[in-house]
Design an enzyme around this catalytic site. Sequence first.
Site, PDB file in Angstrom:
ATOM      1  N   ALA A  62       0.844  -0.825   0.203  1.00 30.79           N
ATOM      2  CA  ALA A  62      -0.164  -0.281   0.298  1.00 30.79           C
ATOM      3  C   ALA A  62       0.602   1.485   0.348  1.00 30.79           C
ATOM      4  O   ALA A  62       2.425   1.204   0.137  1.00 30.79           O
ATOM      5  CB  ALA A  62      -0.801   0.331   1.550  1.00 30.79           C
TER       6      ALA A  62
ATOM      7  N   GLY B 237       0.389  -5.148   0.788  1.00 33.79           N
ATOM      8  CA  GLY B 237      -0.898  -5.277   0.309  1.00 33.79           C
ATOM      9  C   GLY B 237      -0.413  -5.819  -1.257  1.00 33.79           C
ATOM     10  O   GLY B 237      -0.933  -5.662  -1.942  1.00 33.79           O
TER      11      GLY B 237
ATOM     12  N   GLU C 258      -0.386  -9.169  -0.505  1.00 28.13           N
ATOM     13  CA  GLU C 258      -1.986 -10.012  -0.804  1.00 28.13           C
ATOM     14  C   GLU C 258      -2.596  -9.898  -1.665  1.00 28.13           C
ATOM     15  O   GLU C 258      -3.775 -10.678  -1.852  1.00 28.13           O
ATOM     16  CB  GLU C 258      -2.763  -8.724  -0.070  1.00 28.13           C
ATOM     17  CG  GLU C 258      -1.973  -8.502   2.239  1.00 28.13           C
ATOM     18  CD  GLU C 258      -3.157  -7.318   2.454  1.00 28.13           C
ATOM     19  OE1 GLU C 258      -2.147  -6.340   1.620  1.00 28.13           O
ATOM     20  OE2 GLU C 258      -3.237  -7.601   3.972  1.00 28.13           O
TER      21      GLU C 258
ATOM     22  N   GLU D 175       4.359  -5.565   7.320  1.00 30.05           N
ATOM     23  CA  GLU D 175       3.205  -4.601   7.892  1.00 30.05           C
ATOM     24  C   GLU D 175       3.795  -3.570   9.707  1.00 30.05           C
ATOM     25  O   GLU D 175       4.443  -2.935   9.938  1.00 30.05           O
ATOM     26  CB  GLU D 175       1.624  -5.127   7.927  1.00 30.05           C
ATOM     27  CG  GLU D 175       0.765  -4.485   6.746  1.00 30.05           C
ATOM     28  CD  GLU D 175       1.116  -6.045   5.427  1.00 30.05           C
ATOM     29  OE1 GLU D 175       2.334  -6.700   6.129  1.00 30.05           O
ATOM     30  OE2 GLU D 175       0.664  -6.291   5.272  1.00 30.05           O
TER      31      GLU D 175
HETATM   32  N1  3HC Z   1       4.653   2.805  -0.047  1.00 32.05           N
HETATM   33  C1  3HC Z   1       4.924   4.981  -0.421  1.00 32.05           C
HETATM   34  N2  3HC Z   1       6.138   5.036  -0.694  1.00 32.05           N
HETATM   35  C2  3HC Z   1       6.952   4.388  -0.660  1.00 32.05           C
HETATM   36  C3  3HC Z   1       6.897   2.896  -0.895  1.00 32.05           C
HETATM   37  C4  3HC Z   1       5.125   2.350   0.808  1.00 32.05           C
HETATM   38  N3  3HC Z   1       5.015   1.616   0.745  1.00 32.05           N
HETATM   39  N4  3HC Z   1       7.942   1.617  -0.055  1.00 32.05           N
HETATM   40  C5  3HC Z   1       8.442   2.343  -0.749  1.00 32.05           C
HETATM   41  N5  3HC Z   1       8.688   3.780  -0.456  1.00 32.05           N
HETATM   42  C6  3HC Z   1       9.190   5.715  -1.391  1.00 32.05           C
HETATM   43  C7  3HC Z   1      10.600   5.656  -0.483  1.00 32.05           C
HETATM   44  O1  3HC Z   1       9.883   6.685   0.903  1.00 32.05           O
HETATM   45  C8  3HC Z   1      11.412   5.857  -1.247  1.00 32.05           C
HETATM   46  O2  3HC Z   1      10.905   7.011  -1.022  1.00 32.05           O
HETATM   47  P1  3HC Z   1      12.146   8.054  -1.854  1.00 32.05           P
HETATM   48  O3  3HC Z   1      13.128   8.263  -2.775  1.00 32.05           O
HETATM   49  O4  3HC Z   1      11.561  10.093  -1.909  1.00 32.05           O
HETATM   50  O5  3HC Z   1      12.914   8.628  -0.393  1.00 32.05           O
HETATM   51  C9  3HC Z   1      11.246   5.235  -2.380  1.00 32.05           C
HETATM   52  O6  3HC Z   1      10.137   5.023  -2.290  1.00 32.05           O
HETATM   53  C10 3HC Z   1      12.500   4.230  -2.431  1.00 32.05           C
HETATM   54  O7  3HC Z   1      12.207   2.786  -1.556  1.00 32.05           O
HETATM   55  P2  3HC Z   1      13.019   3.300  -0.662  1.00 32.05           P
HETATM   56  O8  3HC Z   1      14.987   3.794  -1.830  1.00 32.05           O
HETATM   57  O9  3HC Z   1      13.104   1.750   0.595  1.00 32.05           O
HETATM   58  O10 3HC Z   1      14.066   1.720  -1.608  1.00 32.05           O
HETATM   59  P3  3HC Z   1      14.759   0.652  -2.183  1.00 32.05           P
HETATM   60  O11 3HC Z   1      14.822  -0.350  -3.116  1.00 32.05           O
HETATM   61  O12 3HC Z   1      15.791   0.446  -1.301  1.00 32.05           O
HETATM   62  O13 3HC Z   1      13.718  -0.594  -1.229  1.00 32.05           O
HETATM   63  C11 3HC Z   1      11.655  -1.796  -0.673  1.00 32.05           C
HETATM   64  C12 3HC Z   1      12.548  -0.780  -2.403  1.00 32.05           C
HETATM   65  C13 3HC Z   1      12.602  -3.109  -0.416  1.00 32.05           C
HETATM   66  C14 3HC Z   1       9.665  -1.976  -1.720  1.00 32.05           C
HETATM   67  C15 3HC Z   1      11.563  -0.625   0.460  1.00 32.05           C
HETATM   68  O14 3HC Z   1      11.620   0.697   0.108  1.00 32.05           O
HETATM   69  C16 3HC Z   1      10.485  -0.715   1.026  1.00 32.05           C
HETATM   70  O15 3HC Z   1       9.995  -1.950   1.486  1.00 32.05           O
HETATM   71  N6  3HC Z   1       9.022  -0.301   1.646  1.00 32.05           N
HETATM   72  C17 3HC Z   1       7.938  -0.540   2.339  1.00 32.05           C
HETATM   73  C18 3HC Z   1       6.792  -1.481   1.971  1.00 32.05           C
HETATM   74  C19 3HC Z   1       6.212  -1.748   2.880  1.00 32.05           C
HETATM   75  O16 3HC Z   1       6.118  -1.907   3.911  1.00 32.05           O
HETATM   76  N7  3HC Z   1       4.699  -2.486   2.426  1.00 32.05           N
HETATM   77  C20 3HC Z   1       4.336  -2.888   3.074  1.00 32.05           C
HETATM   78  C21 3HC Z   1       2.975  -1.836   3.113  1.00 32.05           C
HETATM   79  S1  3HC Z   1       1.654  -1.211   4.562  1.00 32.05           S
HETATM   80  C22 3HC Z   1       0.448  -1.986   2.843  1.00 32.05           C
HETATM   81  O17 3HC Z   1       0.419  -2.524   2.312  1.00 32.05           O
HETATM   82  C23 3HC Z   1      -0.869  -2.509   4.182  1.00 32.05           C
HETATM   83  C24 3HC Z   1      -1.072  -3.662   3.398  1.00 32.05           C
HETATM   84  O18 3HC Z   1      -1.968  -4.430   4.304  1.00 32.05           O
HETATM   85  C25 3HC Z   1      -2.085  -2.499   3.154  1.00 32.05           C
END
Ligand code: 3HC
Length: 715
Positions: free
Chosen positions: A67, A111, A114, A134
């Site tokens: 998400a 997500g 999911e 999450e």
């Molecule tokens: N939402 C919004 N922004 C995100 C994001 C997300 N899910 N994931 C990454 N970004 C942004 C970062 O803030 C960063 O922004 P910036 O360049 O402005 O600083 C940019 O995307 C690139 O991210 P990284 O520098 O972290 O890139 P990497 O290649 O090193 O890593 C990744 C990629 C492994 C995907 C890492 O970004 C990550 O772990 N992201 C979070 C993933 C996550 O937690 N997903 C679950 C979200 S909650 C959810 O899905 C709820 C659901 O159950 C409904």
Amino acid sequence: MSELVSLSRPADVSSDVAVVTVRNPPVNALSPGVPEGITAAIDQAVADDSVRAIVLIGAGRTFIAGADIREFAKVRAGKKERGEGLHPLLFKLEDCPKPVIAAIHGTAFGGGLETAMACHYRVAIRSAQVGQPEVKLGIIPGAGGTLRLPRLAGVAKAAEMCATGDPISAQDALDHYILDRIVEGDDQESLLKGALAFAAEVIASGAAAPKVREKDDLLGDAATNAPIFENVRALAHKKRRGQIAPLKAIDSVEAATKMPFEEARALTAKLFMECLQSPQSEALIYAFFGEREVRKIPDVPPDTPIRRVAKVAIVGAGTMGGGIAMNYANAGIPVLLKEMSEEALEKGMARIRANYDRSVQRGRFTSQFVSERMYLIQPTTSYEGFQDADIAVEAVFESMELKKAVFRDMDAATKPEAILATNTSTLDVDEIASVTSDPSRVIGTHFFSPANVMRLLEVVRGKETAKDVVATSMQLATRLRKVGVLVGNCHGFVGNRMFGPYVRESQFLVEEGAKITDVDKALEDFGMAMGPLAVGDLAGIDIGWRIRQEAKHSQPEGVRQPLAEDKLYEMGRYGQKTGAGWYRYGENRRRIDDPEVQPVIAALAKEAEIAQRAVSAEEIVERTIYALVNEGARILEEGIALRPVDIDIVYLTGYGFPSYKGGPMWYADWVGLDKVHSRVREFEQQHGHWWKPAPLLSELAAGGKTFAQWQRERS
Ligand code: 3HC
Ligand code: NAI
């Protein structure tokens, strides 16, 4: 279609498969417009009679990584309704009359996984990872992850993945039936080819598309599941101590095993909102973005040229030099490692080998990986070969004279464009740089011990450090898998400078009558990885003693100084290394309360006319944590840290501050700076000198502001 999602037909490969591509760089998050785009694409593909199967894939570097985390703040603030979230899209995919195949590369997280689990099949390339991370954001999977994952992977695997948030490899996912196939090749082209071939097989088989939510055969029963949940709850308490989301994630997986899908879904929605509304998730999401924000340096734009770093030379193969060498080698960068003598070199290399062997025993690295890394580390006792290094790192004893001598040598031995870095933890980087012919190439790269484990790297900018040297060092931190935080040059930089007052207050409290165990317990209950006195034992009481000796000449007259630790030093209690310090240590360095110590300290305090009293856990936390905050405010005033978030990330990644409390500055904002300030004033009245409030803290408290607001106003 929309710009975010496109529908195409790869006519040359298979005319009856439609490809839905998500294109929302950088990580294909499910931002507003993406779920709608996928929905429209699916509708169009379903309406097209010539389409018999659908492949869902991500453009760029990854499948959907989850998400859009930024949207959560809007929901929390009541600016956006969460409504049904992603569920309508997921039901559409799952109920789609044509088979839908998720094609995964990069990371199918949150997500993203999911969404993939709502598809009928999942294929991936070998380097892909999947996970429900999450809980690392203080929330739980909110779109059926806790409900579909146990139906695919079994209850134990699902509960562990949802509770720890740790990702798993494609192979692990295949072994647990989360994936149906790992395709050949490891790039996006191979992925699409493999997914289309898989789709063709599905079409040919004519099999009914399986819906994960209707698959109940792996859900077990109460008797078989009870020990699974007991174990995973224990794991959550251990790995994510003090956090609420992992336990709620487990509750949600348990609900999946006990009630119909729709009922479990309703309960999960409630648990999700409880987590999202908690300060823990606010802090963890702040920390997630914070780790990325610290990479941004206002006066060093992202297009600053980067110097090539293909080889490193390190001087000193002691505790830190050896660990730093491992970091570079692990990143595939060849290392030249210099020591004073063959004997010291052998000792250093043996320590590196032993560290690697431990990693192999723990299953972190394979023996082959370790052999390759050891091969990259070339030991030497001379400066020969330094001319090929792109960066030279000094990690010799903490002595200005020695460091200057080493920098003179490194200056002469390296090419003019090579970066010269010091690992000093306290010394003046500008003074070190002053002995070189070009101080603009000098910088501090302050690793934390053990250097091959700790994530923090303080990058210390000297007054003449060139911008491209800063940019290269920050990028290097990421290459070394560290979190680089740029800090200014002062005694102790950010981390150790703040740690000084924190440790000092913990020792004062013991001298005032608090029990040693109570001080550590109060801070461990607060969430610190280890209490400050136990940290003293780990780092070495002799080290603390040496630092105090060196600092003595700069301390003001008549100001209270810690007494107890010097006494421990005199008693030969140097901490873990001598089996006794604040505590005694049993087998496996188990910490044991030592009844001998407290009376010695009480007698010392009496002699120094320090009144003994009972001290509450609340006071222990306030005295130590507000000491961090007050020094942090000074660091901000002086510009030693760029932003409050930089301080917070230093503490989260290097000092065991609880991530769910956001770091000392975030925590202070959360408590309220007026409250923090008034306690600091009270402490000043009670304890004098050390508690003079930082002017910035006083100013913000008076204006009813937070550190975060202060930062927003100035940027
Ligand atoms: N939402 C919004 N922004 C995100 C994001 C997300 N899910 N994931 C990454 N970004 C942004 C970062 O803030 C960063 O922004 P910036 O360049 O402005 O600083 C940019 O995307 C690139 O991210 P990284 O520098 O972290 O890139 P990497 O290649 O090193 O890593 C990744 C990629 C492994 C995907 C890492 O970004 C990550 O772990 N992201 C979070 C993933 C996550 O937690 N997903 C679950 C979200 S909650 C959810 O899905 C709820 C659901 O159950 C409904
Ligand atoms: P150490 O004592 O373990 O290692 C220093 C090494 O440098 C020794 O092996 C010594 O033989 C070698 N050395 C000295 N002069 C040399 C020369 N001219 N050429 C080649 N080698 C030489 O010390 P440690 O702990 O590794 O500390 C190194 C630096 O890192 C210090 O500046 C220290 O303040 C800093 N630091 C230490 C941390 C720690 O926890 N130990 C944490 C962060 C920084």
